[in-house]
Design an enzyme around this catalytic site. Sequence first.
Site, PDB file in Angstrom:
ATOM      1  N   GLU A   9       0.799  -1.228   0.000  1.00  0.00           N
ATOM      2  CA  GLU A   9       0.000   0.000   0.000  1.00  0.00           C
ATOM      3  C   GLU A   9       0.828   1.272   0.000  1.00  0.00           C
ATOM      4  O   GLU A   9       0.437   2.266  -0.593  1.00  0.00           O
ATOM      5  CB  GLU A   9      -0.951   0.006   1.206  1.00  0.00           C
ATOM      6  N   ASP A  82      -2.690  -4.410   3.506  1.00  0.00           N
ATOM      7  CA  ASP A  82      -2.839  -4.634   4.946  1.00  0.00           C
ATOM      8  C   ASP A  82      -3.728  -5.842   5.254  1.00  0.00           C
ATOM      9  O   ASP A  82      -4.679  -6.134   4.508  1.00  0.00           O
ATOM     10  CB  ASP A  82      -3.436  -3.391   5.617  1.00  0.00           C
ATOM     11  N   ASP A  84      -6.395  -6.755   6.747  1.00  0.00           N
ATOM     12  CA  ASP A  84      -7.730  -6.534   7.297  1.00  0.00           C
ATOM     13  C   ASP A  84      -8.713  -6.391   6.142  1.00  0.00           C
ATOM     14  O   ASP A  84      -8.341  -6.545   4.981  1.00  0.00           O
ATOM     15  CB  ASP A  84      -7.766  -5.306   8.223  1.00  0.00           C
ATOM     16  N   GLU A  86     -10.206  -3.769   4.933  1.00  0.00           N
ATOM     17  CA  GLU A  86      -9.866  -2.650   4.055  1.00  0.00           C
ATOM     18  C   GLU A  86      -8.757  -3.068   3.083  1.00  0.00           C
ATOM     19  O   GLU A  86      -8.827  -2.794   1.885  1.00  0.00           O
ATOM     20  CB  GLU A  86      -9.416  -1.463   4.900  1.00  0.00           C
ATOM     21  N   TYR A 299       0.962  -5.215  13.307  1.00  0.00           N
ATOM     22  CA  TYR A 299      -0.155  -4.465  12.714  1.00  0.00           C
ATOM     23  C   TYR A 299      -1.028  -3.848  13.798  1.00  0.00           C
ATOM     24  O   TYR A 299      -1.375  -4.509  14.780  1.00  0.00           O
ATOM     25  CB  TYR A 299      -0.982  -5.391  11.822  1.00  0.00           C
ATOM     26  N   ARG A 301      -4.140  -2.454  13.677  1.00  0.00           N
ATOM     27  CA  ARG A 301      -5.608  -2.522  13.643  1.00  0.00           C
ATOM     28  C   ARG A 301      -6.019  -3.953  13.980  1.00  0.00           C
ATOM     29  O   ARG A 301      -6.080  -4.809  13.103  1.00  0.00           O
ATOM     30  CB  ARG A 301      -6.151  -2.090  12.281  1.00  0.00           C
ATOM     31  N   HIS A 345      -5.799 -11.145  13.924  1.00  0.00           N
ATOM     32  CA  HIS A 345      -4.367 -10.865  14.025  1.00  0.00           C
ATOM     33  C   HIS A 345      -3.925 -10.891  15.479  1.00  0.00           C
ATOM     34  O   HIS A 345      -4.724 -10.881  16.391  1.00  0.00           O
ATOM     35  CB  HIS A 345      -4.038  -9.479  13.445  1.00  0.00           C
TER      36      HIS A 345
END
Length: 824
Positions: A9, A82, A84, A86, A299, A301, A345
């Site tokens: 990203e 990432d 997740d 998103e 990570y 989130r 996670h």
Amino acid sequence: MPKPLIIVESPAKTKTLKNFLGGQFELAASMGHVRDLPQKEFGVDLDNDFAPTYVPLPDRKEHLARLQKAVKEADRVYIATDPDREGEAIAWHLEQALDLKDPLRIEFNEITKTAVENALAHPRTIDMRRVNAQQARRILDRLVGYKLSPYLWQSIGNRNLSAGRVQSVALRLIVEREREIRAFVPQEYWTVAADLTPDTKKNEFRAELRAKGDQKIELANEADATAVTNELREATYLVYKVSKAQRKKSPAPPFITSTLQQEASRKLGFSAKQTMRIAQELYEGIELGAQGSTGLITYMRTDSTRVADEAKRAAADLIRDRFGADYLPSGVRAAKKVKGAQDAHEAIRPTDPHRTPDSVSAYLTPQQLKLYELVWNRFIASQMADARYEVTTVDIKAGEYWLRATGSVMLFRGFTAVYSEGTDNGAEEQQAPLPELKKDQILTLLDLIPEQHFTQPPPRYSEATLVKALEQHGIGRPSTYAQILSVIVERKYVTVTKRVFAPTELGEQVCDALVKAFPSTFDVRFTAHMEEDLDKIAENGANWVEVVREFYDPMKDQLEDALGIKGRTCPACGRPMVVKRNWRGEFLACTGYPECKQTAPIGPPPEETDEVCEKCGKAMVIRVGRRGRFLACTGYPECTNSKPLPGEAQRPEPKPTDEVCPECGKPMVIRTGRSGEFLACTGYPKCKKTLPMPGEEPKVRESDKICPVCGEPMVIRKGRTGEFYACSGYPKCKKTLPMEGETGVPCVVCGQGQMLQRRSKRGRTFYGCSRYPECDNTTWDPPTGEKCPVCGGSLVEKTLKSGTTIRCSRKGCSYVREPAGVGI
């Protein structure tokens, strides 16, 4: 020879990955999202199962072309966005936009060699369950934004308002808490404490009055407290019972997103948005001298407290070496499952526990160091032994009265040697030790302390307590908390004073309008239920269309009721009316068209009042116009009487002056417009002459510019958004040009032009290359004239409340550093 391509990203990630992937792979950054719903269109087909229309983001088109070229030159494509929902959605959009055939999806919770190599060894396909969960969330938010925001404009009379599916529920929590505080009536009560000693004043301790006989004592006023105090002064104080017990206190688990935001707010004063930005930098990689760019934390989130066995072993080695084996727990600490957690996670922890804050402090900004130290301390403490205390409780008899004293002594520090969790009120519980006391021991009274108190209303939400409340109610998810809080502040629905939220008058109006018209849509439990349904899509593959429909159908019915659409008939012919749309927006039209061309605006029905029209005697109602709410006669159009609504701000009445209109000779008055006060002719509308206020700079000034269209001289005019060049031949020639201020800073993108200070159509200052449109380099913040070492973009000087930093202006690039001359 073609190499495999890994798409991540951000450019910061590519830099970190290059450290240990060497020349085996090509690396590219998507710069975040590449496609989304269109900005100026609805983009959701309500008649076709909410099918979305996705378009490339305007500022990603050229970047997509570069990615397309990189894809063609690669023999394999890995997408490492990432880990997740998103990130999964971005991976899918990349697959669609780049026309990839079976791309390999990899994810890693930390950017370390071991984690990345393991991910490359176990690629998978894109998980459409996660994609659909994110797609459903995006469509739900679009439905609320596009369908309910116009209702707010019409009901409050302000076109700058917008509704948010989750943000509006957070606003509701703040507004309801504020009203609890206003309605709270404090109640007086008193407490009595006694300062006692078994021998000398050196061994003084304090005991609290608790009961009289077998009844808990309650002192409602000063008279009650005085009566009890007088009796206690004459009493003999006797130790009735001494109890000692050992207690353990376990460490808090490692951070999850919500607890990191809460603790950073309590201990560091960071906002949730600031915390997540700094955590992103620590996750993606920091330059550590000879080690190169290194990811420092996992990570950020996540809603799981789970920790990898390898990390536990590394932490145990560090604890044993630094503190000794006694500081290790007797057994393995099991992760506590958080209610409603997706558990996708690990918890947030340092990627290498041996990389202490001291060892990396020279490479981090002050803010990065503070947050890294918080994460490191919390994780190490979570793997340490319990703290042990000896708690002593002493019951004391004084005539008919009972008092109690409590003290504690720490027997073993355990995890507190590294870290103690903060509290929302800023005070940590600490009890002083008591002197040695024995049963039946006589105590000496030193003093009695009667103290007046008042019951307190519930406190306003801070960032920490609001995130905690959102988490407890099941509203939002780890990736959304920071955005929820920042949006309601940016929209001026709430203010933040001394780090607590208070609703503005506008915020309360918005909350009331939405809750009144859409009680279920903005219900706390319903919003939590929708979050659970989104989880079911991601985890179990539930039908996302049905989830969206479950939300939209009741909202649609409530919207039609609120706007008075349902059951409306044509006032001219009696036929049903339906919703139509043109370039101005939605309106009601008669189904008898073209025979009957009757139309009507869509909007909330007028509010009834007790006011009576003084001209015709009919009832007056509250309507909403361009300038807000006002009282209007129901006899319209026969009676056009209207007047301001009492208590609401209105445009001031014209003030007479001695000035005379230079065109028609009539007196001029002072009026107030959107740009402030001005002189206007009383002959309006026949004479429309206006002048600036005496002493003010005129709105039109001469300039040395020539109109590029007709060749006439251009003048400098002042509009709502500031000054601009306009052709003096207006209205025949309507050419205008923006004002440009030279900065002396070269454009680092094209290397030929210079950056000019300009104004957007909305009046916001920005900086753009003088060679536009050949070079479209623009920034919102002042450019420094330096090129970003990560992506080649333009570096700018960003000033926030927390200080000034130098950062890249390109969206998605995380490069940031302190200004020159600022110590780390």
